[in-house]
Design an enzyme around this catalytic site. Structure first.
Site, PDB file in Angstrom:
ATOM      1  N   LYS A  92       0.833  -1.346  -0.144  1.00  0.00           N
ATOM      2  CA  LYS A  92       0.084  -0.064   0.198  1.00  0.00           C
ATOM      3  C   LYS A  92       0.977   1.174   0.011  1.00  0.00           C
ATOM      4  CE  LYS A  92      -1.712   2.598   3.316  1.00  0.00           C
ATOM      5  NZ  LYS A  92      -1.451   3.896   2.410  1.00  0.00           N
ATOM      6  N   PRO A  93       1.040   1.973  -1.098  1.00  0.00           N
ATOM      7  CA  PRO A  93       1.673   3.230  -1.473  1.00  0.00           C
ATOM      8  C   PRO A  93       0.767   4.345  -0.806  1.00  0.00           C
ATOM      9  CG  PRO A  93       1.341   2.394  -3.307  1.00  0.00           C
ATOM     10  CD  PRO A  93       0.889   1.263  -2.494  1.00  0.00           C
ATOM     11  N   GLY A 140       7.558   4.977   7.900  1.00  0.00           N
ATOM     12  CA  GLY A 140       6.799   6.206   8.115  1.00  0.00           C
ATOM     13  C   GLY A 140       6.984   6.864   9.688  1.00  0.00           C
ATOM     14  N   SER A 141       5.921   7.617   9.910  1.00  0.00           N
ATOM     15  CA  SER A 141       6.030   8.259  11.277  1.00  0.00           C
ATOM     16  C   SER A 141       5.647   7.256  12.288  1.00  0.00           C
ATOM     17  CB  SER A 141       4.807   9.249  11.520  1.00  0.00           C
ATOM     18  OG  SER A 141       3.712   8.735  11.535  1.00  0.00           O
ATOM     19  N   ALA A 152       3.967   7.587  15.022  1.00  0.00           N
ATOM     20  CA  ALA A 152       2.585   7.520  15.463  1.00  0.00           C
ATOM     21  C   ALA A 152       1.963   6.606  14.645  1.00  0.00           C
ATOM     22  CB  ALA A 152       1.878   9.084  15.238  1.00  0.00           C
ATOM     23  N   GLY A 167       3.231   4.133  13.008  1.00  0.00           N
ATOM     24  CA  GLY A 167       3.934   3.005  13.387  1.00  0.00           C
ATOM     25  C   GLY A 167       3.114   2.292  14.618  1.00  0.00           C
ATOM     26  N   GLU A 172      10.515   1.009  10.340  1.00  0.00           N
ATOM     27  CA  GLU A 172      11.364   1.969  10.389  1.00  0.00           C
ATOM     28  C   GLU A 172      10.600   3.327  10.667  1.00  0.00           C
ATOM     29  OE1 GLU A 172      13.246   5.064   7.920  1.00  0.00           O
ATOM     30  OE2 GLU A 172      14.017   3.154   7.065  1.00  0.00           O
ATOM     31  N   CYS A 196      13.834  10.823   6.914  1.00  0.00           N
ATOM     32  CA  CYS A 196      13.917  10.597   8.209  1.00  0.00           C
ATOM     33  C   CYS A 196      15.215  10.778   8.818  1.00  0.00           C
ATOM     34  CB  CYS A 196      13.396   8.944   8.507  1.00  0.00           C
ATOM     35  SG  CYS A 196      14.749   8.046   7.582  1.00  0.00           S
TER      36      CYS A 196
END
Length: 480
Positions: A176-177, A228-229, A231, A233, A248, A282
């Site tokens: 899922k992009p 991603g972020s 939150a 994650g 990550e 990041c």
């Protein structure tokens, strides 16, 4: 304004039209014009993709690793053949300068080659048993079907970071992009198909957060890969339960400048780490922590280095700083700048969106001095083109400030002392410490990820370590 072409989903080795589904327009942050549109996948689309992945993975797991590696090499070749078209499309949907997109596409191809070679050397061990009648050994097996959720800052590269090691180790993927940067990955499936990868092993279903939640919770998904972020994650992990995961998450990396540092080199590194991908990286320059003895010289050097940062049209070869990707990240920069002003920080350069541009997402390159430790610029990942400067009294104080953060992805230190370099490598609470180079530096063959006891995830992206995270270690015991 013309209606943009609709890009179908990619399921079971084929582009799949969904004329009756809700669609989402992809708007270029560079021009404000639509680049394309996609159908938003449904629960039925997800079920079909997972079923296809299961069928394909059962066969793929039995394919000789050398044959899997050969397919990965062919995928790399096909991506290289389409480099210019993929790079231009990525720049239009993401906003980064074209030269950066070319580098991303090139590196994505390199990842397929790297992990093809890693896979054929992913050896097990023979273990010694306390029982002389037993022989023990280990080897690696695929996990099964991975649900992969990728971010919008590196659309193709971060897909490849999971797809290359995942396929090389015998897994299938349902990816899922983000709905607002899906086009490059979908277009890259032409390269995957041309390379002869069996249908069903890679499925691309761009969607929103609710679709991501459905993907994570789907009973047919065996493991989760996420970039991603922090939150997001945390929400994914709560939904995934005991499924294996490779995460990550956010970074707020410190770049520390000691009193004995090469100040000019440190200033160049700080700027070099702040403008690529408009700072939406990041491991970008998020906090620069400078010894008070070299503070003034460092600030002057940063301002001189900033003169070479040209903000503009990302398709113009003179541009090195393009627009931010979306309004959400632009508002975060606005909020951080407002907080810095209220707290008395000195905005030496930039600090605002540039007027008169095609969209409101072009943010000026920004340098802020006197950043308080409790400010948003210091406590949160800004994800924009900013160099926030904090001052420390001595080496202990610099290390304290560097570690005073909930995140711990990557850090850097500038020093001429090997003793100090080793101290920061061992005591800075991050996954990687870069000495005398930009905080934004990395290599595809190094293990990249967050430190323990920090909200930055777990597992490693890069080299053989990702293959080991995406494979199961199996142990055999034979009684003689």
């Amino acid at each position: 304004m013309t209606t943009p072409p609709q890009q179908p989903l990619f399921i079971d080795g084929e582009y799949t039209a969904a004329p009756d589904a809700r669609s989402f327009e992809v708007i270029s942050p560079a021009t404000g014009e639509p680049v394309g549109s996609i159908p938003l996948p449904t629960a039925a689309d997800l079920d079909r993709a997972v079923a296809a992945a299961h069928r394909a993975q059962r066969s793929w797991a039995g394919v000789n690793v050398w044959e899997r590696a050969a397919v990965c090499h062919r995928i790399a070749d096909e991506i290289d053949r389409r480099r210019d078209a993929l790079a231009r499309l990525q720049t239009l949907e993401q906003g980064k300068p074209l030269a950066e997109s070319v580098a991303d596409v090139t590196e994505a191809a390199q990842l397929f080659r790297l992990h093809a070679e890693d896979a054929v050397r992913l050896n097990g061990e023979t273990l010694l048993s306390r029982d002389n009648s037993k022989r023990m050994f280990t080897f690696h097996r695929p996990v099964g079907t991975w649900g992969i959720i990728t971010p919008w800052n590196f659309p193709l590269l971060m897909f490849a970071e999971f797809a290359a090691p995942g396929l090389a180790t015998g897994n299938a993927l349902v990816v899922k992009p983000p709905a607002h940067t899906p086009l490059t990955v979908l277009k890259a499936m032409e390269a995957v198909s041309a390379a002869g990868l069996p249908g069903g092993l890679v499925n691309i279903l761009p969607g929103d957060g609710s679709f991501g939640d459905a993907l994570v919770r789907h009973r047919g998904i065996h493991a989760i890969g996420f970039i991603g972020s922090s939150a997001t994650g945390a929400a994914i992990q709560a939904a995934a339960g005991l499924k294996r995961s490779l995460m990550e998450c956010s970074g707020n990396g410190p770049l520390v400048v000691l009193a004995d540092a090469d100040v000019a080199a440190a200033a160049k590194a700080a700027v070099d780490g702040a403008y690529p991908c408009a700072g939406q990286v990041c491991c970008a320059t998020e906090r620069v922590i400078v010894h008070t003895d070299v503070h003034d010289a460092f600030v002057g050097a940063v301002l001189r280095e900033s003169e070479r940062v040209v903000l503009g049209d990302p398709l113009d070869e003179r541009t090195v700083l393009g627009p931010l990707n979306n309004e959400g990240v632009a508002r975060k920069m606005d909020r951080h700048m407002a907080d810095a002003r209220e707290r008395g920080a000195r905005i030496l350069l930039g600090g605002r969106r540039r007027a008169g541009m095609p969209t409101g997402l072009y943010y000026e390159f920004t340098v802020v001095d006197g950043v308080p430790e409790d400010s948003l610029l210091s406590r949160e990942e800004s994800f924009g083109p900013v160099v926030p400067i904090i001052t420390g009294r001595d080496e202990d104080d610099l290390l304290r400030i560097a570690n005073d953060d909930a995140l711990g992805l990557q850090g850097a230190v500038f020093t001429r002392s090997m003793t100090s370099a080793y101290r920061f490598i061992e005591e800075m609470e991050v996954g990687q410490v870069i000495v005398n180079e930009s905080n934004n530096w990395w290599d595809i063959n190094m293990p990249f990820g967050g430190a323990g006891a920090r909200s930055t995830g777990w597992g490693r992206i890069g080299g053989k370590w990702t293959l080991m995270d995406m494979a199961d270690t199996r142990t055999g015991v034979i009684s003689l």
